[in-house]
Write a protein that holds these residues in place. Structure first.
Motif, PDB file in Angstrom:
ATOM      1  N   GLY A 115       0.700  -1.351  -0.302  1.00  0.00           N
ATOM      2  CA  GLY A 115       0.277   0.084  -0.081  1.00  0.00           C
ATOM      3  C   GLY A 115       1.037   1.492   0.251  1.00  0.00           C
ATOM      4  O   GLY A 115       0.408   2.532   0.000  1.00  0.00           O
ATOM      5  N   VAL A 116       2.008   1.173   0.304  1.00  0.00           N
ATOM      6  CA  VAL A 116       3.078   2.314   0.176  1.00  0.00           C
ATOM      7  C   VAL A 116       3.547   2.892  -1.125  1.00  0.00           C
ATOM      8  O   VAL A 116       3.868   2.350  -1.421  1.00  0.00           O
ATOM      9  CB  VAL A 116       3.688   2.392   1.499  1.00  0.00           C
ATOM     10  CG1 VAL A 116       4.880   3.226   1.382  1.00  0.00           C
ATOM     11  CG2 VAL A 116       3.887   0.985   2.944  1.00  0.00           C
ATOM     12  N   SER A 117       3.173   4.618  -0.964  1.00  0.00           N
ATOM     13  CA  SER A 117       3.415   4.682  -2.786  1.00  0.00           C
ATOM     14  C   SER A 117       5.187   5.869  -2.808  1.00  0.00           C
ATOM     15  O   SER A 117       6.360   5.484  -2.890  1.00  0.00           O
ATOM     16  CB  SER A 117       3.003   5.592  -2.895  1.00  0.00           C
ATOM     17  OG  SER A 117       2.171   6.693  -2.022  1.00  0.00           O
ATOM     18  N   LYS A 118       5.347   6.420  -0.837  1.00  0.00           N
ATOM     19  CA  LYS A 118       6.684   6.658  -1.075  1.00  0.00           C
ATOM     20  C   LYS A 118       6.588   6.470   0.758  1.00  0.00           C
ATOM     21  O   LYS A 118       5.761   6.598   1.614  1.00  0.00           O
ATOM     22  CB  LYS A 118       6.257   8.191  -0.813  1.00  0.00           C
ATOM     23  CG  LYS A 118       6.656   8.411  -2.690  1.00  0.00           C
ATOM     24  CD  LYS A 118       5.943   9.637  -2.719  1.00  0.00           C
ATOM     25  CE  LYS A 118       6.275   9.598  -4.423  1.00  0.00           C
ATOM     26  NZ  LYS A 118       6.684  11.673  -4.899  1.00  0.00           N
ATOM     27  N   LEU A 119       7.597   6.776   1.158  1.00  0.00           N
ATOM     28  CA  LEU A 119       8.630   6.252   2.241  1.00  0.00           C
ATOM     29  C   LEU A 119       9.306   7.468   3.001  1.00  0.00           C
ATOM     30  O   LEU A 119       9.954   8.172   2.478  1.00  0.00           O
ATOM     31  CB  LEU A 119       9.542   4.951   2.503  1.00  0.00           C
ATOM     32  CG  LEU A 119       9.837   4.773   3.918  1.00  0.00           C
ATOM     33  CD1 LEU A 119       9.175   3.923   4.490  1.00  0.00           C
ATOM     34  CD2 LEU A 119      11.344   4.073   3.919  1.00  0.00           C
ATOM     35  N   VAL A 120       9.525   7.697   4.097  1.00  0.00           N
ATOM     36  CA  VAL A 120       9.011   9.138   5.009  1.00  0.00           C
ATOM     37  C   VAL A 120      10.106   8.644   6.286  1.00  0.00           C
ATOM     38  O   VAL A 120      10.115   8.026   7.091  1.00  0.00           O
ATOM     39  CB  VAL A 120       8.818  10.408   5.199  1.00  0.00           C
ATOM     40  CG1 VAL A 120       9.947  11.346   5.928  1.00  0.00           C
ATOM     41  CG2 VAL A 120       8.135  11.027   3.911  1.00  0.00           C
ATOM     42  N   LEU A 121      12.083   8.704   6.017  1.00  0.00           N
ATOM     43  CA  LEU A 121      12.435   8.391   7.335  1.00  0.00           C
ATOM     44  C   LEU A 121      12.607   9.480   8.315  1.00  0.00           C
ATOM     45  O   LEU A 121      13.761  10.372   7.517  1.00  0.00           O
ATOM     46  CB  LEU A 121      13.793   7.210   7.525  1.00  0.00           C
ATOM     47  CG  LEU A 121      13.091   6.168   6.854  1.00  0.00           C
ATOM     48  CD1 LEU A 121      14.122   5.309   6.517  1.00  0.00           C
ATOM     49  CD2 LEU A 121      11.855   4.980   7.939  1.00  0.00           C
ATOM     50  N   ILE A 122      12.562   9.472   9.479  1.00  0.00           N
ATOM     51  CA  ILE A 122      12.855  11.176  10.262  1.00  0.00           C
ATOM     52  C   ILE A 122      13.503  10.632  11.309  1.00  0.00           C
ATOM     53  O   ILE A 122      13.083  10.163  11.894  1.00  0.00           O
ATOM     54  CB  ILE A 122      12.095  11.358  10.933  1.00  0.00           C
ATOM     55  CG1 ILE A 122      10.882  12.427   9.711  1.00  0.00           C
ATOM     56  CG2 ILE A 122      12.326  13.357  11.018  1.00  0.00           C
ATOM     57  CD1 ILE A 122       9.371  12.398  10.311  1.00  0.00           C
ATOM     58  N   ASP A 123      15.288  11.084  11.519  1.00  0.00           N
ATOM     59  CA  ASP A 123      16.179  10.741  12.587  1.00  0.00           C
ATOM     60  C   ASP A 123      15.419   8.724  13.338  1.00  0.00           C
ATOM     61  O   ASP A 123      15.756   8.798  14.318  1.00  0.00           O
ATOM     62  CB  ASP A 123      15.459  11.552  13.497  1.00  0.00           C
ATOM     63  CG  ASP A 123      15.698  12.629  13.818  1.00  0.00           C
ATOM     64  OD1 ASP A 123      17.342  13.207  13.309  1.00  0.00           O
ATOM     65  OD2 ASP A 123      14.884  13.507  13.542  1.00  0.00           O
ATOM     66  N   ALA A 124      15.621   7.968  12.239  1.00  0.00           N
ATOM     67  CA  ALA A 124      15.235   6.653  12.055  1.00  0.00           C
ATOM     68  C   ALA A 124      16.773   6.019  12.796  1.00  0.00           C
ATOM     69  O   ALA A 124      17.334   6.092  13.150  1.00  0.00           O
ATOM     70  CB  ALA A 124      15.355   6.350  11.350  1.00  0.00           C
ATOM     71  N   ALA A 125      15.796   5.336  14.137  1.00  0.00           N
ATOM     72  CA  ALA A 125      16.405   5.035  15.151  1.00  0.00           C
ATOM     73  C   ALA A 125      16.904   3.425  13.733  1.00  0.00           C
ATOM     74  O   ALA A 125      16.624   2.211  14.133  1.00  0.00           O
ATOM     75  CB  ALA A 125      15.458   4.120  16.418  1.00  0.00           C
ATOM     76  N   ALA A 126      17.833   3.277  13.191  1.00  0.00           N
ATOM     77  CA  ALA A 126      18.124   2.708  12.146  1.00  0.00           C
ATOM     78  C   ALA A 126      19.836   2.564  11.347  1.00  0.00           C
ATOM     79  O   ALA A 126      19.387   3.980  11.261  1.00  0.00           O
ATOM     80  CB  ALA A 126      17.213   2.008  11.473  1.00  0.00           C
ATOM     81  N   PRO A 127      20.183   1.498  11.047  1.00  0.00           N
ATOM     82  CA  PRO A 127      20.083   0.469  10.558  1.00  0.00           C
ATOM     83  C   PRO A 127      19.802  -0.616  12.333  1.00  0.00           C
ATOM     84  O   PRO A 127      18.828  -1.172  12.481  1.00  0.00           O
ATOM     85  CB  PRO A 127      20.777  -0.256   9.780  1.00  0.00           C
ATOM     86  CG  PRO A 127      21.976   0.720   9.528  1.00  0.00           C
ATOM     87  CD  PRO A 127      21.219   2.271  10.214  1.00  0.00           C
ATOM     88  N   VAL A 128      20.425   0.241  12.956  1.00  0.00           N
ATOM     89  CA  VAL A 128      20.293  -0.451  14.970  1.00  0.00           C
ATOM     90  C   VAL A 128      19.817   0.744  15.409  1.00  0.00           C
ATOM     91  O   VAL A 128      20.241   2.290  15.108  1.00  0.00           O
ATOM     92  CB  VAL A 128      21.819  -0.389  15.396  1.00  0.00           C
ATOM     93  CG1 VAL A 128      22.456  -1.760  14.693  1.00  0.00           C
ATOM     94  CG2 VAL A 128      23.079   0.536  15.083  1.00  0.00           C
TER      95      VAL A 128
END
Length: 261
Positions: A115-128
């Motif tokens: 269902g996702v057309s676009k993704l937004v990551l804000i200060d993401a706790a990733a990859p760890v």
């Protein structure tokens, strides 16, 4: 309007659904240990621009049910998938801040970006989430002994820009809404899990926003995400720590609208 969606027997998630008739839908996942209310300064603006904005409280946080179980990336991603199915959402923009960023990355891999057309990551706790296991254990210990003190300490390191005492108190109250057990369980999750294997499975256009002064999740991790997520772009926020959505909210809101199109 606000309502609850059942995602598992006995577990209901709280949803804030603003401008349901909007032309494009943006789904927001908050950071730990906050709630959908952290996006107030997006919700003040974006629905008026014609967007449908859906804020979700994860299990254990905000107004959602707070069971003692289910605090793994897989289960939290499953909750989002069940909610997306219940609301029959499609072609939406998925936004995750901090730990919410890790959850949306797992969602993208586990459900092929359903269902996702676009993704937004804000200060993401990733990859760890926690690269420093000792620091994670120290925070876990403090959470189990004096959770209010732990939250106060987190807020002190959260922002780069000056914040008023009332704003600090507001974030503090958002953190206290969470269950103590869920707050602790997510620290364990961030310590023991990672999303390295999920990154190559993301194929939708991805916007990575990260404050260069972030003391919670170092900017280097955003660079690593950018290198490992194809079709991604990284936008450094020069005057932000871990709260770019608030510290540079006008710029962030404008950038988000540009990215969505």
């Amino acid at each position: 309007m606000g309502y609850y969606v059942n995602v598992e027997p006995g577990v209901n998630l709280y949803v804030e659904d603003l401008n349901p008739e909007g032309s494009k839908t943006i789904v927001f996942l908050h950071g730990w240990p906050l709630s959908h209310k952290q996006f107030e300064y997006q919700f003040n603006v974006l629905p008026a621009k014609g967007y449908r904005c859906i804020g979700i409280d994860w299990r254990g946080f905000g107004n959602s049910d707070k069971p003692f179980h289910g605090y793994t990336l897989d289960r939290l991603a499953d909750d989002i998938r069940n909610l997306i199915g219940a609301l029959q959402l499609n072609n939406f923009i998925l936004v995750g801040h901090s730990t919410g960023g890790a959850i949306v990355i797992r969602y993208m891999a586990r459900f092929k970006g359903y269902g996702v057309s676009k993704l937004v990551l804000i200060d993401a706790a990733a990859p760890v989430g926690f690269a420093d296991k000792e620091a994670a254990n120290q925070m876990l210990n403090e959470t189990l002994k004096d959770r209010p003190k732990m939250i106060r300490g987190l807020i002190d390191s959260f922002f780069f820009q000056y914040i008023t005492d009332p704003l600090s108190d507001w974030f503090f109250q958002l953190g206290l809404q969470a269950g103590g057990w869920s707050t602790a369980a997510v620290i364990v999750m961030l310590r023991d899990e990672n999303v390295y294997g999920d990154l190559p499975q993301i194929s939708v256009p991805t916007l990575i926003v990260h404050g260069i002064h972030d003391q919670v999740i170092p900017f280097a991790q955003a660079e690593e995400l950018n290198q490992n997520i194809r079709n991604s772009q990284l936008v450094p926020f020069q005057y932000s720590g871990h709260g770019a959505f608030w510290e540079e909210r006008d710029r962030f809101n404008h950038l988000l609208r540009q990215f969505i199109g």
